[in-house]
Write a protein that holds these residues in place. Structure first.
Motif, mmCIF file in Angstrom:
data_model
loop_
_atom_site.group_PDB
_atom_site.id
_atom_site.type_symbol
_atom_site.label_atom_id
_atom_site.label_comp_id
_atom_site.label_asym_id
_atom_site.label_seq_id
_atom_site.Cartn_x
_atom_site.Cartn_y
_atom_site.Cartn_z
ATOM 1 N N MET A 144 0.833 -1.183 0.000
ATOM 2 C CA MET A 144 0.000 0.000 0.000
ATOM 3 C C MET A 144 0.881 1.251 0.000
ATOM 4 O O MET A 144 2.100 1.162 0.223
ATOM 5 C CB MET A 144 -0.919 -0.020 1.228
ATOM 6 N N PRO A 145 0.325 2.441 -0.246
ATOM 7 C CA PRO A 145 1.136 3.663 -0.294
ATOM 8 C C PRO A 145 1.983 3.849 0.966
ATOM 9 O O PRO A 145 1.468 3.847 2.082
ATOM 10 C CB PRO A 145 0.087 4.773 -0.430
ATOM 11 N N GLY A 146 3.294 3.961 0.784
ATOM 12 C CA GLY A 146 4.198 4.172 1.896
ATOM 13 C C GLY A 146 4.480 2.956 2.757
ATOM 14 O O GLY A 146 5.237 3.054 3.722
ATOM 15 N N GLN A 147 3.928 1.806 2.432
ATOM 16 C CA GLN A 147 4.088 0.617 3.277
ATOM 17 C C GLN A 147 5.506 0.055 3.210
ATOM 18 O O GLN A 147 6.137 0.036 2.158
ATOM 19 C CB GLN A 147 3.091 -0.464 2.866
ATOM 20 N N GLU A 148 5.990 -0.397 4.363
ATOM 21 C CA GLU A 148 7.286 -1.063 4.471
ATOM 22 C C GLU A 148 7.067 -2.496 4.951
ATOM 23 O O GLU A 148 6.280 -2.723 5.870
ATOM 24 C CB GLU A 148 8.195 -0.328 5.455
ATOM 25 N N VAL A 149 7.764 -3.447 4.343
ATOM 26 C CA VAL A 149 7.630 -4.844 4.734
ATOM 27 C C VAL A 149 9.001 -5.513 4.756
ATOM 28 O O VAL A 149 9.941 -5.064 4.086
ATOM 29 C CB VAL A 149 6.698 -5.631 3.772
ATOM 30 N N ARG A 150 9.090 -6.576 5.531
ATOM 31 C CA ARG A 150 10.261 -7.452 5.526
ATOM 32 C C ARG A 150 9.809 -8.825 5.063
ATOM 33 O O ARG A 150 8.874 -9.399 5.625
ATOM 34 C CB ARG A 150 10.901 -7.487 6.919
ATOM 35 N N MET A 151 10.475 -9.334 4.055
ATOM 36 C CA MET A 151 10.029 -10.550 3.390
ATOM 37 C C MET A 151 11.082 -11.652 3.556
ATOM 38 O O MET A 151 12.259 -11.439 3.239
ATOM 39 C CB MET A 151 9.773 -10.265 1.913
ATOM 40 N N PRO A 152 10.664 -12.825 4.052
ATOM 41 C CA PRO A 152 11.628 -13.893 4.324
ATOM 42 C C PRO A 152 11.836 -14.838 3.141
ATOM 43 O O PRO A 152 10.966 -14.978 2.272
ATOM 44 C CB PRO A 152 10.971 -14.643 5.482
#
Length: 209
Positions: A144-152
């Motif tokens: 989503m707009p501005g979203q930050e995620v960490r992906m394993p």
């Protein structure tokens, strides 16, 4: 005087059907070539294509004594408004050992963006031995707009690499990902918003008596 040869309509029909059949066969082969090529790459590791491990395959893996280093790389395709990077530069591991690595992604735009990751390893001959148990690259990722995620990504190197004379001396493998925006996401970004009909202003003129 030479006799006029009258063409046989049945023969012409057979020729036409054969030509049409050949064209359809070529068209079908063209559509089938993409999944067949992808399957070939997965089986052989051609082009550094990695493998996807299931539970049965993972259960039979034994850790070997040899150490190997995995280096991580991240890229975004032109036009994708994301920041994307690995959260570790390298990992040292034993062949056959399961490891967890994470990647960071940040949607820098003001709109939802869906991306899909393509991947490979180098050197290419390591592709058939590099197995991923869990990976963000298995599915599309929507931020989503501005979203930050960490992906394993959970992975291991198959000990069978030690039996391959062309790969047993590999000491470092680079795992590389490139994120691309999906066509549907890109199309939604360029689509013009539907204009709503303007409401008529309220008539505030006092009623006549």
């Amino acid at each position: 005087m030479n006799a006029r040869v009258i063409p046989d309509p049945r023969k012409n029909r057979r020729v036409g059907l054969m030509a049409a059949g050949g064209a359809l066969a070529m068209l079908g082969a063209g559509y089938a070539s993409v999944p067949l090529y992808r399957l070939f790459c997965q089986v052989t590791g051609y082009g550094g294509t990695t493998q996807r491990a299931d539970a049965a395959k993972v259960a039979g893996i034994k850790v070997a004594g040899k150490m190997i280093r995995v280096r991580f790389d991240a890229n975004v395709a032109p036009g994708l408004p994301w920041q994307f990077r690995p959260e570790q530069v390298t990992q040292d591991m034993k062949v056959g050992e399961r490891k967890l690595a994470t990647y960071y992604a940040h949607n820098l735009s003001g709109r939802p963006v869906t991306g899909t990751a393509i991947f490979n390893v180098s050197p290419e001959q390591a592709g058939r031995y590099f197995n991923k148990i869990q990976c963000f690259c298995f599915t599309e990722q929507k931020l989503m707009p501005g979203q930050e995620v960490r992906m394993p990504v959970i992975y291991y190197v198959d000990p069978a690499i030690l039996d391959d004379p062309n790969a047993k001396n590999i000491e470092e493998i680079t795992l590389s990902y490139t994120f691309n925006e999906t066509p549907q996401s890109a199309a939604a970004a360029t689509a013009k918003p539907v204009q709503q009909p303007m409401e008529k202003p309220l008539d505030r003129t006092p009623a006549r008596r």
